[in-house]
Each structure stands twice: as structure tokens, then as C-alpha cells.
Scaffold this motif. Structure first.
Motif, PDB file in Angstrom:
ATOM      1  N   UNK A  41    -106.094   1.822 -41.648  1.00 51.31           N
ATOM      2  CA  UNK A  41    -105.394   2.019 -40.378  1.00 51.31           C
ATOM      3  C   UNK A  41    -106.352   2.587 -39.346  1.00 51.31           C
ATOM      4  N   UNK A  42    -106.096   2.239 -38.100  1.00 50.42           N
ATOM      5  CA  UNK A  42    -106.819   2.877 -37.010  1.00 50.42           C
ATOM      6  C   UNK A  42    -106.241   4.266 -36.802  1.00 50.42           C
ATOM      7  N   UNK A  43    -106.882   5.068 -35.982  1.00 47.44           N
ATOM      8  CA  UNK A  43    -106.448   6.453 -35.840  1.00 47.44           C
ATOM      9  C   UNK A  43    -105.061   6.575 -35.213  1.00 47.44           C
ATOM     10  N   UNK A  44    -104.603   5.504 -34.529  1.00 43.49           N
ATOM     11  CA  UNK A  44    -103.261   5.522 -33.948  1.00 43.49           C
ATOM     12  C   UNK A  44    -102.204   5.068 -34.939  1.00 43.49           C
ATOM     13  N   UNK A  45    -102.642   4.705 -36.152  1.00 45.93           N
ATOM     14  CA  UNK A  45    -101.692   4.261 -37.159  1.00 45.93           C
ATOM     15  C   UNK A  45    -101.525   2.761 -37.219  1.00 45.93           C
ATOM     16  N   UNK A  46    -102.213   2.022 -36.362  1.00 42.33           N
ATOM     17  CA  UNK A  46    -102.100   0.568 -36.352  1.00 42.33           C
ATOM     18  C   UNK A  46    -102.797  -0.001 -37.585  1.00 42.33           C
ATOM     19  N   UNK A  65     -90.673   3.052 -27.656  1.00 38.63           N
ATOM     20  CA  UNK A  65     -92.010   3.615 -27.424  1.00 38.63           C
ATOM     21  C   UNK A  65     -92.091   5.033 -27.985  1.00 38.63           C
ATOM     22  N   UNK A  66     -91.040   5.827 -27.747  1.00 36.12           N
ATOM     23  CA  UNK A  66     -91.014   7.196 -28.270  1.00 36.12           C
ATOM     24  C   UNK A  66     -91.043   7.179 -29.796  1.00 36.12           C
ATOM     25  N   UNK A  67     -90.278   6.259 -30.374  1.00 39.52           N
ATOM     26  CA  UNK A  67     -90.272   6.139 -31.832  1.00 39.52           C
ATOM     27  C   UNK A  67     -91.658   5.774 -32.349  1.00 39.52           C
ATOM     28  N   UNK A  68     -92.322   4.848 -31.644  1.00 36.33           N
ATOM     29  CA  UNK A  68     -93.679   4.462 -32.045  1.00 36.33           C
ATOM     30  C   UNK A  68     -94.632   5.659 -31.948  1.00 36.33           C
ATOM     31  N   UNK A 110     -84.069  -8.526 -29.056  1.00 43.59           N
ATOM     32  CA  UNK A 110     -84.808  -9.205 -30.123  1.00 43.59           C
ATOM     33  C   UNK A 110     -86.268  -9.403 -29.728  1.00 43.59           C
ATOM     34  N   UNK A 111     -86.488  -9.791 -28.483  1.00 45.45           N
ATOM     35  CA  UNK A 111     -87.850 -10.019 -28.004  1.00 45.45           C
ATOM     36  C   UNK A 111     -88.646  -8.717 -27.965  1.00 45.45           C
ATOM     37  N   UNK A 112     -87.991  -7.640 -27.539  1.00 48.75           N
ATOM     38  CA  UNK A 112     -88.668  -6.341 -27.479  1.00 48.75           C
ATOM     39  C   UNK A 112     -89.078  -5.871 -28.870  1.00 48.75           C
ATOM     40  N   UNK A 113     -88.195  -6.065 -29.838  1.00 48.11           N
ATOM     41  CA  UNK A 113     -88.517  -5.683 -31.213  1.00 48.11           C
ATOM     42  C   UNK A 113     -89.702  -6.497 -31.735  1.00 48.11           C
ATOM     43  N   UNK A 114     -89.714  -7.784 -31.425  1.00 49.15           N
ATOM     44  CA  UNK A 114     -90.838  -8.639 -31.835  1.00 49.15           C
ATOM     45  C   UNK A 114     -92.133  -8.167 -31.189  1.00 49.15           C
ATOM     46  N   UNK A 115     -92.046  -7.828 -29.916  1.00 48.92           N
ATOM     47  CA  UNK A 115     -93.227  -7.361 -29.180  1.00 48.92           C
ATOM     48  C   UNK A 115     -93.746  -6.043 -29.742  1.00 48.92           C
ATOM     49  N   UNK A 116     -92.843  -5.108 -30.022  1.00 47.19           N
ATOM     50  CA  UNK A 116     -93.250  -3.779 -30.477  1.00 47.19           C
ATOM     51  C   UNK A 116     -93.879  -3.810 -31.867  1.00 47.19           C
ATOM     52  N   UNK A 117     -93.491  -4.792 -32.677  1.00 52.87           N
ATOM     53  CA  UNK A 117     -94.053  -4.878 -34.025  1.00 52.87           C
ATOM     54  C   UNK A 117     -95.554  -5.142 -33.992  1.00 52.87           C
ATOM     55  N   UNK A 137    -106.135  -5.372 -26.325  1.00 55.93           N
ATOM     56  CA  UNK A 137    -105.827  -6.339 -25.267  1.00 55.93           C
ATOM     57  C   UNK A 137    -105.463  -7.695 -25.864  1.00 55.93           C
ATOM     58  N   UNK A 138    -106.217  -8.109 -26.872  1.00 53.79           N
ATOM     59  CA  UNK A 138    -105.948  -9.400 -27.515  1.00 53.79           C
ATOM     60  C   UNK A 138    -104.608  -9.368 -28.242  1.00 53.79           C
ATOM     61  N   UNK A 139    -104.379  -8.284 -28.992  1.00 54.56           N
ATOM     62  CA  UNK A 139    -103.141  -8.164 -29.758  1.00 54.56           C
ATOM     63  C   UNK A 139    -101.917  -8.069 -28.844  1.00 54.56           C
ATOM     64  N   UNK A 140    -102.040  -7.332 -27.757  1.00 56.06           N
ATOM     65  CA  UNK A 140    -100.903  -7.179 -26.849  1.00 56.06           C
ATOM     66  C   UNK A 140    -100.554  -8.493 -26.161  1.00 56.06           C
ATOM     67  N   UNK A 141    -101.571  -9.262 -25.834  1.00 56.92           N
ATOM     68  CA  UNK A 141    -101.309 -10.562 -25.216  1.00 56.92           C
ATOM     69  C   UNK A 141    -100.590 -11.481 -26.202  1.00 56.92           C
ATOM     70  N   UNK A 142    -101.041 -11.456 -27.465  1.00 58.69           N
ATOM     71  CA  UNK A 142    -100.379 -12.270 -28.492  1.00 58.69           C
ATOM     72  C   UNK A 142     -98.960 -11.767 -28.744  1.00 58.69           C
ATOM     73  N   UNK A 143     -98.785 -10.437 -28.767  1.00 60.24           N
ATOM     74  CA  UNK A 143     -97.448  -9.857 -28.961  1.00 60.24           C
ATOM     75  C   UNK A 143     -96.531 -10.231 -27.803  1.00 60.24           C
ATOM     76  N   UNK A 144     -97.094 -10.230 -26.607  1.00 54.15           N
ATOM     77  CA  UNK A 144     -96.324 -10.611 -25.422  1.00 54.15           C
ATOM     78  C   UNK A 144     -95.826 -12.053 -25.543  1.00 54.15           C
ATOM     79  N   UNK A 145     -96.705 -12.954 -25.961  1.00 49.24           N
ATOM     80  CA  UNK A 145     -96.328 -14.358 -26.094  1.00 49.24           C
ATOM     81  C   UNK A 145     -95.248 -14.538 -27.159  1.00 49.24           C
ATOM     82  N   UNK A 146     -95.389 -13.833 -28.287  1.00 48.52           N
ATOM     83  CA  UNK A 146     -94.393 -13.944 -29.356  1.00 48.52           C
ATOM     84  C   UNK A 146     -93.025 -13.446 -28.885  1.00 48.52           C
ATOM     85  N   UNK A 147     -93.015 -12.283 -28.241  1.00 47.10           N
ATOM     86  CA  UNK A 147     -91.754 -11.728 -27.763  1.00 47.10           C
ATOM     87  C   UNK A 147     -91.112 -12.597 -26.696  1.00 47.10           C
TER      88      UNK A 147
END
Length: 316
Positions: free
Chosen positions: A50-55, A265-268, A132-139, A90-100
């Protein structure tokens, strides 16, 4: 404690420069055996990185990090893990955005086939697909802070509302066309023209009656104008109330979506904080074990130095 593996040369030293194009048959069997044990250890006993942020460092994430490192070294710069993580995020967030966004758009496009619908129906479906889209994005998202995702969803919702309004207008126009078709056909056949001719002859014969009728018609027209004006005013007020209601519902929906995103976000953040605490404890326990081992083996000076380092870390 750490598990170490010693890898022999994968092939004849003269062939090391050609590893990428080397025939598999030329790879050392001993190297393959050690590689097999190494992979088995990773699969069976190694903890998830895991990265230091838990990812979690998945294969995809590791690939992004490795590529960033290699590109940085190739450019002559000094590699930095934090910069690599930012680039990966940046890469992961863009991909997460597209999925959501695809989750939301797919659901709303199916709903669009049923347009026109009442505003509350569209709003309820929008909330469902948005969640549903937000949950997909946050994952998959990582260090997302610009809020671009939620803004895009809201803009897309505005477009669907506009599409629904246009579908409603088209349905009304079609209904009016269907209802007026018999009358249009009679006009084309000259039916109403013959009635007008008969009426004109009748009025010529009854001039006095005609005058009285026209006077009554003028009065009736004035009354009708007042009635029509009142009806139009009521319709305009009703239309304004409907627009206000739509605006309030839309704002309420956006507020609910914002609150849900903030909650996630708070939960994350809480999960990441808990992970960091666990990682800190794990690292401290590991150092304590290492310190105890040093003391047992007579390395008192190193053990004392490590104790000082741990004290500084605890203060931080």
C-alpha cells in the motif's frame, strides 16, 4: 524479519545484453526454479503493498509507478516517489472518472428512451445512478480534490432535463397534429367554405338580425378577451411556479449528491488515517523486534541509536 532471495544469472553472461530477445530455451533452469519459489512466496505470504495513503498497489498501479520512475531516470532527473505517486493519481483519477461517468450515462441513456417523464421521476433516477457512479468513482479514485467528477455529472443532468423538455414539446406537437387532422382534412375538402357561403346568404336576408348578432359578438369578444387574458395570466403564473419547483428540486438533488460525496470522502479519509496508524504501529513493532535482536547479539550501541530514532518518530 525479511525474506531474501538470491537469483543466479538468468543465462550466460554474454547473453545478458539480449535478455528481451532471448529464446526461452536459453534461460537457466536454476534461475527459473528460484523465480518460481520467489513468485510462490509473493503469492502465498507477502502482504499487499500500500502507498502511505492506504491506496492498494495493484499491478496496474505498480506499472504506472514503474513507468514514471523509468521515464524520470531516462530523462536524467532524480526519481522521487511522491512525484511518481502524484502522476499515478492523475492517471487513476481520470480512469475512475471515466468508469463512474459511464455508469451514470448508461443508466440515464436507458431512461432517456422513456422521455418525456415527470421531473420527480427523472430526479429519482438521477439520484440513483449518480450514487452508483460516485461509488464506482470512489473505489478507484486517489487523492481527488478538484471535484471535476461531480460537476460533470450535474452538467450532464442539465442536458437530460433539456432533452426531456424537448421530448415533451415534440409529444405535445404530435398530439395536436393528430387531434387537428380531421379538421384539416375538412378544410382541404372545402367543407367549411360551403358553410360560410350559406351563412352569408342567410345574413343578407336577415340584416337586422345580423346587426344584433354582430353587436352581441363584439361584446362576447370583449368578454372572451378578458377571460383569455385571465387564463393566460394564470397559465404564466403556473408555468413560473413549475419552473421554480424544478429549480428547487434540482438544487435539492445537487445538495444531496454533494452531501453524499462529502460523506464518502470523509469515510475515505478516516480509513486512510486508520491505515496510517496501523502502518505506524507495524513499523514501530518491527523496529522494537530489531532493537531487541541487536541487544541480544551484543550490539548495544546500535540498539541505543535505534531507540533514539524511535523516540523522535513518536514525538513527530
Amino acid at each position: 524479519s525479511r525474506k531474501c532471495f538470491t537469483f543466479p544469472f538468468p543465462t550466460n553472461p554474454d547473453n545478458v545484453s539480449y535478455l528481451e530477445t532471448l529464446d526461452p530455451a536459453e534461460i537457466s533452469k536454476r534461475f527459473l526454479e528460484v523465480t518460481g519459489r520467489f513468485c510462490q512466496f509473493i503469492f502465498d505470504q507477502s502482504q499487499v503493498k500500500n502507498l502511505k495513503d492506504g491506496h492498494t498497489v495493484t499491478g496496474r498501479v505498480l506499472g504506472h509507478l514503474a513507468k514514471t520512475y523509468v521515464d524520470t531516470i531516462s530523462s536524467g532527473a532524480v526519481p522521487c516517489l511522491e512525484n511518481a505517486v502524484i502522476a499515478m493519481a492523475m492517471i487513476e483519477n481520470e480512469a475512475a472518472f471515466q468508469e463512474g461517468f459511464e455508469v451514470y450515462q448508461s443508466g440515464m441513456e436507458k431512461l432517456k428512451n422513456s422521455f418525456p417523464l415527470e421531473l420527480n421521476e427523472i430526479t429519482l433516477e438521477h439520484q440513483c445512478f449518480s450514487l452508483m457512479a460516485t461509488q464506482t468513482f470512489m473505489k478507484r479514485s486517489f487523492r481527488d480534490s478538484d471535484g471535476k467528477y461531480l460537476e460533470t455529472i450535474n452538467h450532464q443532468f442539465d442536458r437530460y432535463l433539456w432533452d426531456n423538455e424537448k421530448a415533451s414539446e415534440a409529444k405535445c406537437e404530435n398530439l395536436i397534429s393528430v387531434l387537428s387532422e380531421p379538421m384539416t382534412e375538412r378544410i382541404n375538402q372545402g367543407f367549411y367554405a360551403r358553410i360560410a357561403e350559406v351563412l352569408e346568404k342567410f345574413l343578407q336576408q336577415k340584416v337586422a338580425v345580423t346587426t344584433a348578432i354582430l353587436q352581441a359578438d363584439d361584446k362576447l369578444t370583449e368578454n372572451e378577451r378578458r377571460i383569455c387574458g385571465k387564463i393566460l395570466l394564470e397559465q404564466e403564473i403556473k408555468a413560473q411556479e413549475e419552473r421554480q419547483c424544478q429549480l428547487e428540486e434540482k438544487m435539492a438533488t445537487e445538495q444531496q449528491n454533494n452531501e453524499e460525496r462529502v460523506r464518502q470522502v470523509i469515510q475515505r479519509m478516516e480509513e486512510e488515517m486508520l491505515f496510517q496508524q496501523q502502518e505506524t504501529k507495524r513499523a514501530m513493532d518491527s523496529k522494537l523486534r530489531e532493537q531487541a535482536a541487536l541487544m541480544e547479539n551484543g550490539f548495544q550501541e546500535k540498539a541505543n541509536k535505534m531507540a533514539c530514532e524511535m523516540a523522535v518518530e513518536e514525538e513527530e
